[in-house]
Scaffold this active site. Structure first.
Site, mmCIF file in Angstrom:
data_model
loop_
_atom_site.group_PDB
_atom_site.id
_atom_site.type_symbol
_atom_site.label_atom_id
_atom_site.label_comp_id
_atom_site.label_asym_id
_atom_site.label_seq_id
_atom_site.Cartn_x
_atom_site.Cartn_y
_atom_site.Cartn_z
ATOM 1 N N ASP A 1 -4.197 27.513 3.469
ATOM 2 C CA ASP A 1 -3.270 28.631 3.264
ATOM 3 C C ASP A 1 -3.187 29.495 4.516
ATOM 4 O O ASP A 1 -2.126 29.979 4.888
ATOM 5 C CB ASP A 1 -3.740 29.506 2.100
ATOM 6 C CG ASP A 1 -3.509 28.817 0.772
ATOM 7 O OD1 ASP A 1 -2.961 27.692 0.779
ATOM 8 O OD2 ASP A 1 -3.888 29.404 -0.266
ATOM 9 N N ALA A 2 -4.352 29.671 5.165
ATOM 10 C CA ALA A 2 -4.386 30.535 6.345
ATOM 11 C C ALA A 2 -3.526 29.956 7.465
ATOM 12 O O ALA A 2 -2.765 30.676 8.119
ATOM 13 C CB ALA A 2 -5.824 30.695 6.819
ATOM 14 N N GLU A 3 -3.624 28.626 7.650
ATOM 15 C CA GLU A 3 -2.798 27.995 8.694
ATOM 16 C C GLU A 3 -1.319 28.140 8.372
ATOM 17 O O GLU A 3 -0.495 28.399 9.244
ATOM 18 C CB GLU A 3 -3.149 26.504 8.808
ATOM 19 C CG GLU A 3 -4.395 26.248 9.635
ATOM 20 C CD GLU A 3 -4.808 24.791 9.539
ATOM 21 O OE1 GLU A 3 -4.414 24.001 10.401
ATOM 22 O OE2 GLU A 3 -5.509 24.466 8.553
ATOM 23 N N GLU B 1 15.270 21.483 -14.643
ATOM 24 C CA GLU B 1 14.729 22.382 -15.659
ATOM 25 C C GLU B 1 13.737 23.326 -14.978
ATOM 26 O O GLU B 1 12.788 22.871 -14.342
ATOM 27 C CB GLU B 1 14.025 21.523 -16.711
ATOM 28 C CG GLU B 1 13.788 22.207 -18.007
ATOM 29 C CD GLU B 1 14.987 22.132 -18.950
ATOM 30 O OE1 GLU B 1 16.067 21.627 -18.549
ATOM 31 O OE2 GLU B 1 14.854 22.623 -20.078
ATOM 32 N N SER C 1 24.409 18.812 -23.785
ATOM 33 C CA SER C 1 23.067 18.835 -24.379
ATOM 34 C C SER C 1 22.836 17.483 -25.060
ATOM 35 O O SER C 1 23.662 16.580 -24.921
ATOM 36 C CB SER C 1 22.901 20.003 -25.318
ATOM 37 O OG SER C 1 23.852 19.917 -26.326
ATOM 38 N N CYS D 1 23.775 38.179 -51.871
ATOM 39 C CA CYS D 1 23.953 39.524 -52.425
ATOM 40 C C CYS D 1 25.450 39.830 -52.386
ATOM 41 O O CYS D 1 26.116 39.590 -51.383
ATOM 42 C CB CYS D 1 23.197 40.534 -51.560
ATOM 43 S SG CYS D 1 23.805 42.220 -51.730
ATOM 44 N N ASP E 1 10.374 21.632 -21.578
ATOM 45 C CA ASP E 1 10.809 22.754 -22.410
ATOM 46 C C ASP E 1 10.999 23.977 -21.521
ATOM 47 O O ASP E 1 10.115 24.809 -21.393
ATOM 48 C CB ASP E 1 9.749 23.006 -23.485
ATOM 49 C CG ASP E 1 10.333 23.758 -24.656
ATOM 50 O OD1 ASP E 1 11.562 23.979 -24.666
ATOM 51 O OD2 ASP E 1 9.559 24.127 -25.555
ATOM 52 N N LYS F 1 17.470 7.554 -21.745
ATOM 53 C CA LYS F 1 18.819 7.448 -21.191
ATOM 54 C C LYS F 1 19.149 5.999 -20.861
ATOM 55 O O LYS F 1 18.311 5.308 -20.271
ATOM 56 C CB LYS F 1 18.916 8.267 -19.893
ATOM 57 C CG LYS F 1 18.559 9.730 -20.079
ATOM 58 C CD LYS F 1 18.517 10.483 -18.760
ATOM 59 C CE LYS F 1 18.100 11.933 -19.021
ATOM 60 N NZ LYS F 1 17.880 12.698 -17.797
ATOM 61 N N LYS G 1 10.718 15.372 -21.955
ATOM 62 C CA LYS G 1 11.711 16.419 -22.208
ATOM 63 C C LYS G 1 11.036 17.759 -21.947
ATOM 64 O O LYS G 1 10.192 18.209 -22.715
ATOM 65 C CB LYS G 1 12.215 16.342 -23.643
ATOM 66 C CG LYS G 1 13.304 17.346 -23.926
ATOM 67 C CD LYS G 1 13.938 17.096 -25.271
ATOM 68 C CE LYS G 1 15.076 18.048 -25.522
ATOM 69 N NZ LYS G 1 14.685 19.459 -25.483
ATOM 70 N N ARG H 1 22.786 27.217 -17.419
ATOM 71 C CA ARG H 1 23.693 26.357 -18.171
ATOM 72 C C ARG H 1 24.819 27.166 -18.818
ATOM 73 O O ARG H 1 25.946 26.711 -18.897
ATOM 74 C CB ARG H 1 22.898 25.611 -19.240
ATOM 75 C CG ARG H 1 23.753 24.753 -20.103
ATOM 76 C CD ARG H 1 22.914 23.802 -20.939
ATOM 77 N NE ARG H 1 23.784 22.979 -21.742
ATOM 78 C CZ ARG H 1 24.206 23.322 -22.947
ATOM 79 N NH1 ARG H 1 23.826 24.464 -23.472
ATOM 80 N NH2 ARG H 1 25.002 22.526 -23.631
HETATM 81 S S1 IVH Z 1 19.285 15.172 -19.683
HETATM 82 C C1 IVH Z 1 23.598 14.692 -20.177
HETATM 83 N N1 IVH Z 1 16.734 15.089 -19.169
HETATM 84 O O1 IVH Z 1 16.869 19.274 -22.882
HETATM 85 C C2 IVH Z 1 22.189 14.908 -19.865
HETATM 86 N N2 IVH Z 1 17.577 16.975 -20.335
HETATM 87 O O2 IVH Z 1 19.553 19.395 -25.193
HETATM 88 C C3 IVH Z 1 21.643 16.091 -20.544
HETATM 89 N N3 IVH Z 1 15.898 18.659 -20.849
HETATM 90 O O3 IVH Z 1 19.687 21.173 -22.284
HETATM 91 C C4 IVH Z 1 20.309 16.476 -20.197
HETATM 92 N N4 IVH Z 1 14.194 17.612 -19.944
HETATM 93 O O4 IVH Z 1 17.831 21.432 -20.651
HETATM 94 C C5 IVH Z 1 17.730 15.785 -19.730
HETATM 95 N N5 IVH Z 1 14.503 14.892 -18.621
HETATM 96 C C6 IVH Z 1 15.488 15.585 -19.170
HETATM 97 C C7 IVH Z 1 15.283 16.840 -19.783
HETATM 98 C C8 IVH Z 1 16.364 17.499 -20.361
HETATM 99 C C9 IVH Z 1 14.589 18.703 -20.585
HETATM 100 C C10 IVH Z 1 16.631 19.701 -21.586
HETATM 101 C C11 IVH Z 1 17.960 20.104 -21.034
HETATM 102 C C12 IVH Z 1 18.919 20.028 -22.191
HETATM 103 C C13 IVH Z 1 18.025 19.874 -23.372
HETATM 104 C C14 IVH Z 1 18.581 18.926 -24.415
#
Ligand code: IVH
Length: 676
Positions: free
Chosen positions: A39-41, A181, A88, A431, A123, A297, A121, A142
């Site tokens: 870190d110092a360097e 993300e 999404s 109600c 978060d 995917k 995925k 987004r």
């Molecule tokens: S792909 C068309 N890959 O999960 C492709 N999303 O609703 C859309 N997310 O809003 C996203 N990790 O914020 C993709 N490896 C990942 C992801 C990811 C997190 C989030 C993203 C999206 C939500 C899904």
């Protein structure tokens, strides 16, 4: 050459060297997690650069490592239109869901086997970053998927974000729009909460909220102090480099110095996906950051294109979620909470329990059917689960632990707040008190004033309760009758806070129509639908007089929403309220709609098929979007134009069948030129 210019030349050279070196060490430290110097360097290099830049301010460039922090605080974020909609994902919760997903894909593609890319995925908070000729120029959240908030300066403070792409392994794209993300690690989140508590500030609910809140500070120097990190996972638009699969896209990102997740794998078919999901579920417990599932995917981009997208999610990807975290606790009592539209929601009051780092003391029981099916009773030992920031819920009743003293519960037949009759409406109890029910009135006012609606700061839940309980607000429109003198008499108000609230109320009169329509709290009309309605009808008068049939003609609006809208505007009380608000100065302007209309392709949806001569697919799409239009990858009845290039695919036949306007490249050029 005179002395001073020689001096400047050598300073320039050294500055370049230092920047290059610092960038390299940033990459080693923040992206690869393999630092090579102390870190110092590192600090010494940074100090030297800072000093030289101070002596030669004309040599400072925005992409210098010294320029990550320093931008002035903003009043509000600007908006950015994304290069493509930020979609999404649909979700799968079990093996059956994922089996169906794979089956559908194979059927649609007419193949036996499909290769997938599988990723954790994350978060966090989804963002789009734009690099022009390798230089970071813009970053946005987004937002609603089409437009996001301009958080460029804040993104620059994230050290894992390169300000300049690496170019040693792969040529630099002329344009790159990349999605990633923004996250905060669990330990950083815990540390941040400790600090907040010490300062007597409200702790944050979870790492995701912490990341989102930190990124969206109006003062970038505050964001800079928050330990944010980022992973990139999608190339949204690229020019100048060819990419054929998601896997390849991730390799390119890596080569450009953009951090990708190390647990990404290629999966060969269904069994492999299931294996990966199981593996990640175990790894999840050891990770420093939160993941709530895996994303699957279709790997090849041409197959992705073939599968296309639905309204807001692609058909070629799915989020295969993890089961939410669960803990055991006891139901101490059950009460009915009255919502904005009068729905009675049973809520379990729990013995407080820590669920994945958050103390949970209430959990929703959804409705009476849920209680009956689960047979939840007061006194039961139950499991409660929490997924992301979704409200905790009771997920299981442990009947073997019953003592016999547990008590059954049923929602009351009269409203616990106003005493009006409660009626059954489908699965819900409602109600019938309408806005004469104080609970509904309070919720409606708080909704009207909420950030996404009319954004009246200072009119949150607590103050609304206070104002209603003191008789100052008997209807939503009473907001515009509030006077400083009345406020000051109340315990939570002083001179300044009263002024602030009155000012915020005044400011709300200028908010646009889409916000106003959302603020009205029409059942089933969220922010997105409100925007669609305003885009279509342009004025409140038109919307108020729209018939059910008019409404149902709109893409994304089904009979249920159409019914809600017409019912709402039929009611005398609602019409009177709107009239009063308008009289008191609420403009509900359509300004935004008109501004967007400036792009003459606004509202028009384009689909492309075949190869164009003078444009790449991405360029053509970008052009449409710049002019306010939308592009989709599949033809549907909502397509306005199909642009046909050489060797068109099956979209051509489909468009002919649906009677869509089909144009060639020449026509497309005319259309876009004419409108420019
Ligand atoms: S792909 C068309 N890959 O999960 C492709 N999303 O609703 C859309 N997310 O809003 C996203 N990790 O914020 C993709 N490896 C990942 C992801 C990811 C997190 C989030 C993203 C999206 C939500 C899904």
């Amino acid at each position: 050459m005179c002395n001073s210019s020689r001096n400047k030349e050598s300073a320039k050279k050294r500055i370049e060297e230092l920047r290059k070196e610092i960038r390299h060490h940033d990459y080693l430290y923040y992206v690869l997690n393999k630092p090579e110097i102390s870190d110092a360097e590192y600090d010494r290099l940074m100090m030297e650069l800072k000093k030289l830049e101070e002596q030669h301010p004309e040599l400072i460039t925005p992409d210098s490592p010294t320029q990550r922090v320093g931008a002035a605080p903003l009043e509000e974020f600007g908006t950015v239109r994304h290069t493509r909609p930020m979609l999404s994902l649909d979700t799968a919760t079990d093996e059956e869901d994922i089996r169906r997903f794979d089956e559908r894909i194979r059927k649609e593609l007419n193949v036996e086997h499909v290769e997938y890319t599988a990723e954790p995925k994350l978060d966090g908070l989804s963002v789009e970053l734009i690099y022009e000729n390798g230089r970071f120029v813009r970053g946005s959240t987004r937002g609603d998927g089409l437009n996001g908030e301009d958080v460029t300066e804040n993104i620059k403070t994230i050290r894992a974000v390169p300000l300049v792409l690496r170019s040693s392994e792969l040529k630099t794209p002329t344009l790159l729009a990349v999605r990633g993300e923004v996250i905060m690690s669990i330990s950083d989140f815990e540390e941040l909460n400790k600090q907040l508590i010490q300062k007597n500030e409200q702790p944050l609910a979870n790492p995701r909220n912490a990341a989102a809140g930190s990124l969206r500070r109006l003062d970038p120097s505050e964001t800079a102090q928050r330990p944010l990190d980022i992973f990139f996972y999608e190339i949204m638009t690229v020019q100048g480099v060819k990419v054929e699969s998601q896997w390849e896209a991730l390799q390119c990102l890596k080569k450009w110095g953009l951090k990708t997740n190390p647990f990404t794998e290629r999966c060969n078919g269904l069994d492999d996906i299931i294996r990966y999901h199981k593996k990640m579920l175990k790894i999840r417990e050891k990770l420093e950051y939160e993941i709530d599932g895996v994303v699957i995917k279709v790997d090849r981009l041409d197959l992705q294109e073939k599968l296309g997208v639905k309204a807001r999610s692609p058909r070629w990807a799915i989020a295969y979620k993890f089961p939410s975290r669960k803990e055991e606790t006891q139901v101490m009592d059950i009460m009915a909470q009255v919502g904005r539209t009068g729905t009675l929601t049973p809520v379990a009051l729990l013995k407080p329990v820590d669920v994945g780092g958050v103390t949970v003391s209430r959990a929703t029981l959804h409705n009476q059917d849920f209680i009956d099916q689960m047979d939840v009773r007061i006194g039961d030992i139950v499991k409660v689960g929490r997924a992301g920031d979704v409200i905790p819920e009771v997920t299981e009743v442990i009947k073997s632990r019953r003592t016999g003293r547990e008590k059954k519960y049923h929602l009351p037949s009269t409203c616990p707040v106003c005493g009006s009759k409660v009626i059954k409406d489908g699965a819900f109890y409602r109600c019938t008190g309408g806005l004469s029910c104080v609970a509904q009135l309070k919720r409606s006012i708080a909704h009207y004033a909420s950030k996404a609606a009319m954004d009246i700061e200072g009119l949150g839940r607590k103050n609304v309760d206070l104002l209603v309980d003191n008789g100052l607000l008997k209807s939503v429109s009473d907001i515009y009758r509030l006077k400083k003198e009345d406020l000051i008499k109340l315990p939570r108000f002083a001179e300044k806070s009263a002024d602030n609230l009155i000012n915020a109320i005044e400011k709300s009169k200028e908010k646009n129509l889409a916000r106003f329509v959302y603020a009205l709290g029409i059942p089933n009309v969220g922010e997105h639908i409100a925007k669609i309605l305003v885009d279509k009808f342009k004025s409140l008068e038109n919307l108020m007089s729209a018939s059910k049939e008019d409404l149902e003609q709109i893409y994304e609006i089904g009979p249920e929403i159409a019914d809600s809208v017409t019912q709402f505007f039929k009611q005398k009380r609602n019409k009177e309220e709107i009239e009063k608000m308008k009289k008191m100065g609420v403009k509900a302007t359509t300004e935004i709609v008109e501004k967007r209309k400036a792009g003459i392709l606004n509202g028009k949806t384009f689909v492309f098929t075949g190869t164009l001569k003078d444009f790449s697919r991405d360029e053509a799409k970008k052009l449409v979007e710049e002019l306010g239009g939308r592009t989709m990858s599949t033809v549907s009845k909502n397509t306005d134009y199909l642009v046909v290039g050489e060797k068109p695919g099956s979209k051509y036949e489909k468009a002919k069948k649906l009677g869509i306007t089909i144009i060639n490249e020449k026509k497309f050029k005319e259309l876009t030129r004419k409108t420019r």
